[in-house]
Design a protein around this motif. Structure first.
Motif, short mmCIF file in Angstrom:
data_model
loop_
_atom_site.label_atom_id
_atom_site.label_comp_id
_atom_site.label_asym_id
_atom_site.label_seq_id
_atom_site.Cartn_x
_atom_site.Cartn_y
_atom_site.Cartn_z
N UNK A 223 0.83 -1.19 0.00
CA UNK A 223 0.00 0.00 0.00
C UNK A 223 0.88 1.26 0.00
N UNK A 224 0.53 2.21 -0.85
CA UNK A 224 1.24 3.49 -0.91
C UNK A 224 0.28 4.58 -0.46
N UNK A 225 0.70 5.38 0.51
CA UNK A 225 -0.19 6.42 1.05
C UNK A 225 0.47 7.78 0.91
N UNK A 226 -0.14 8.66 0.13
CA UNK A 226 0.41 10.00 -0.05
C UNK A 226 -0.38 10.97 0.82
N UNK A 227 0.20 11.32 1.95
CA UNK A 227 -0.44 12.21 2.93
C UNK A 227 -1.89 11.84 3.25
N UNK A 228 -2.10 10.66 3.78
CA UNK A 228 -3.47 10.22 4.02
C UNK A 228 -4.20 11.02 5.10
N UNK A 229 -3.47 11.68 5.98
CA UNK A 229 -4.16 12.40 7.06
C UNK A 229 -4.26 13.90 6.80
N UNK A 230 -3.75 14.34 5.65
CA UNK A 230 -3.84 15.78 5.35
C UNK A 230 -5.31 16.18 5.21
N UNK A 231 -5.63 17.36 5.59
CA UNK A 231 -6.97 17.96 5.53
C UNK A 231 -8.06 17.15 6.26
N UNK A 232 -7.67 16.41 7.30
CA UNK A 232 -8.67 15.68 8.08
C UNK A 232 -8.75 16.23 9.50
N UNK A 233 -9.95 16.19 10.08
CA UNK A 233 -10.08 16.61 11.48
C UNK A 233 -9.60 15.48 12.39
N UNK A 234 -9.52 15.77 13.69
CA UNK A 234 -8.92 14.83 14.64
C UNK A 234 -9.62 13.47 14.64
N UNK A 235 -10.94 13.46 14.61
CA UNK A 235 -11.69 12.20 14.66
C UNK A 235 -11.35 11.33 13.46
N UNK A 236 -11.40 11.94 12.27
CA UNK A 236 -11.16 11.16 11.06
C UNK A 236 -9.70 10.76 10.91
N UNK A 237 -8.83 11.62 11.41
CA UNK A 237 -7.40 11.30 11.40
C UNK A 237 -7.18 10.03 12.21
N UNK A 238 -7.86 9.94 13.34
CA UNK A 238 -7.77 8.78 14.22
C UNK A 238 -8.26 7.52 13.48
N UNK A 239 -9.37 7.65 12.74
CA UNK A 239 -9.91 6.52 11.99
C UNK A 239 -8.89 6.03 10.95
#
Lengths: 256, 240
Positions: B167-183
């Protein structure tokens, strides 16, 4: 795996003018290939040579027939080629009028191809035609209307239904979304993508719309002045073009 | 699972004075199954370029990039397509979809392409969309009109629909709020637990520290930039 279509050294000249020169590639079952290039780059010439509409001056177009395995369609007899044209091959023209019988009802347009492969039961033919009209999102109530009463987008969808009703394995499309407004284009793209996946079609799409190939094609071939200047995975050719002409083509696209 | 051997990349810009830009050279590293590795380095160091080379949408000039037993540098287009369908997933920063297709179908699409029955694929897609807090009323709509963060979550749901071994992830947590970042972080942890080899780019330091086992500084692979083969004075990307 045997390629469904194997093209070797196809060349077509119009007098001193080059139509396309020494084009070779293999197309495997289920693959969708795009051909892009400016007007006059030889895209349509190549497509017509492969479809048997034009006789190439050199080269082979080997199709993996259901009955006899791989056969060169350039040298095969006319009746054999016509049989393939009615069954395993489909050709979607840029102008729906070129691919439809405008004086025959929508149902008749779809049914004609079924009758060409031996269907004779009127109820079955009508039922299948109606089913296909719905698959391409044309109201079944329009089955007896002539295509002249249809909009451009509907005519194009009808042409697709007529082509796909016999379950072909190889589909050529010449600018299938050209001349349609963008909302109709999106609808047609969605439809084509679904049909290609569900029926496992192998398709070649000639277009100059790079957005269309990105969404539909697995592979891409870039042509210029009759020659293939670059070929590869669609996203590789679009994201990291190697040839000067492909770089120009990709960088010339307007961003919306 | 993912192995790079002496990989280099140059861009030749034919229409801009044939400028030759060396991006990376001599890149070698290995990512094992169940491991998450972060690519680091200043902006422009070549992190995304390297990731795209691994995915195969950037052409690699030299070296080998093996995903399982397929060398993406040498593979035929159809081999790369088969690899991407079953083995190699990629969550890019931008969602690219056919207009008019419902969000649920966008997310289920990678599973449908693998021949998973429609109901099973839809159930998995619903599960992921619910986890990523995409309201159910949006599922039948096309994501093209969604907000940036919503599109990013749809993209992540799509990327995690199939259990890719790599799996390749290019900034998967960018532009996410805390809850979704956690998910998203827990999705990454679950993928690691099931044995996926993951390469990621994270600008979020805390996220990187939490999910990544190692860091690879891409700027050490940067050659001196050159134009038409002549070296230009400064060394780029030395800031780690």
């Amino acid at each position: 795996m045997t390629p469904l279509l194997s093209v070797q050294g196809v060349t077509k000249r119009y007098g001193a003018q080059i139509g396309c020169a020494d084009v070779s590639f293999d197309l495997y079952p289920g693959e969708v290939m795009g051909i892009v290039g400016e007007s006059g780059s030889g895209k349509s010439t190549l497509l017509n040579c492969m479809a048997g509409h034009l006789a190439p001056d050199a080269g082979q177009v080997v199709f993996d027939t259901r009955a006899d395995g791989p056969k060169d369609t350039v040298t095969m007899s006319e009746p054999e080629r016509r049989m393939l044209g009615r069954t395993d091959w489909a050709f979607v023209h840029q102008h729906a009028r070129d691919g439809l019988r405008m004086g025959v009802s929508a149902g008749g347009n779809v049914g004609e191809r079924l009758m060409a492969v031996g269907a004779r039961h009127y109820g079955d033919i009508r039922g299948k035609a109606t089913d296909w009209l719905e698959r391409v999102e044309i109201d079944a109530a329009r089955v007896d209307d002539r295509p002249t009463t249809f909009s451009g987008g509907m005519q194009q969808r009808l042409q697709i239904a007529r082509n796909l009703v016999t379950g072909p394995r190889r589909v050529f499309m010449d600018e299938p979304t050209g001349g349609l407004d963008v909302s109709v284009q999106a609808r047609l793209l969605d439809l084509l993508r679904g049909l290609v996946r569900d029926m496992g079609l192998s398709a070649i799409i000639v277009t100059h719309d790079l957005a269309v190939v990105r969404l539909l094609a697995d592979r891409l071939m870039v042509m210029k002045s009759g020659h293939v200047v670059e070929a590869g995975l669609t996203d590789q050719v679009l994201d990291d073009p190697q040839h000067a002409y492909s770089q120009l083509l990709v960088s010339s696209v307007l961003q919306v | 699972m993912i192995e790079l051997k002496d990989v280099s990349k140059t861009f030749t810009l034919h229409n801009q004075g044939s400028a030759v830009i060396d991006v990376v050279s001599g890149v070698s590293f290995h990512v094992a199954a169940g491991e998450c590795v972060a690519l680091t380095g200043a902006s422009g160091a070549g992190k995304s370029t390297l990731m795209r080379m691994i995915y195969g949408n950037y052409l690699t000039q030299a070296g080998a990039i093996c995903i399982g037993d397929v060398d993406i540098v040498q593979a035929e287009p159809r081999e790369v397509i088969a690899l991407r369908r079953a083995v190699l997933g990629y969550v890019s920063q931008f969602l690219r979809v056919v207009p008019r297709v419902a969000t649920l179908d966008v997310v289920a699409d990678p599973l449908r392409a693998l021949g998973v029955p429609a109901e099973v694929a839809a159930a998995k897609a619903q599960d992921l969309l619910a986890r990523l807090n995409i309201p159910q009323r949006l599922w039948p709509l096309s994501p093209t009109t969604f907000s940036g963060g919503e599109q990013q979550r749809v993209n992540i749901a799509r990327g995690f629909a199939h259990a890719y071994p790599a799996l390749l992830l290019d900034e998967p947590t960018a532009s996410l709020d805390a809850t979704n970042r956690e998910v998203v972080l827990s999705l990454i942890e679950e993928a690691k637990t099931r044995g996926a080899a993951i390469i990621g780019i994270f600008h979020d330091d805390a996220a990187r520290a939490r999910v990544c086992d190692r860091e690879i500084d891409v700027s050490v692979f940067a050659p001196g930039p050159s134009i038409n083969g002549e070296a230009v004075g400064h060394q780029r990307g030395t800031a780690a």
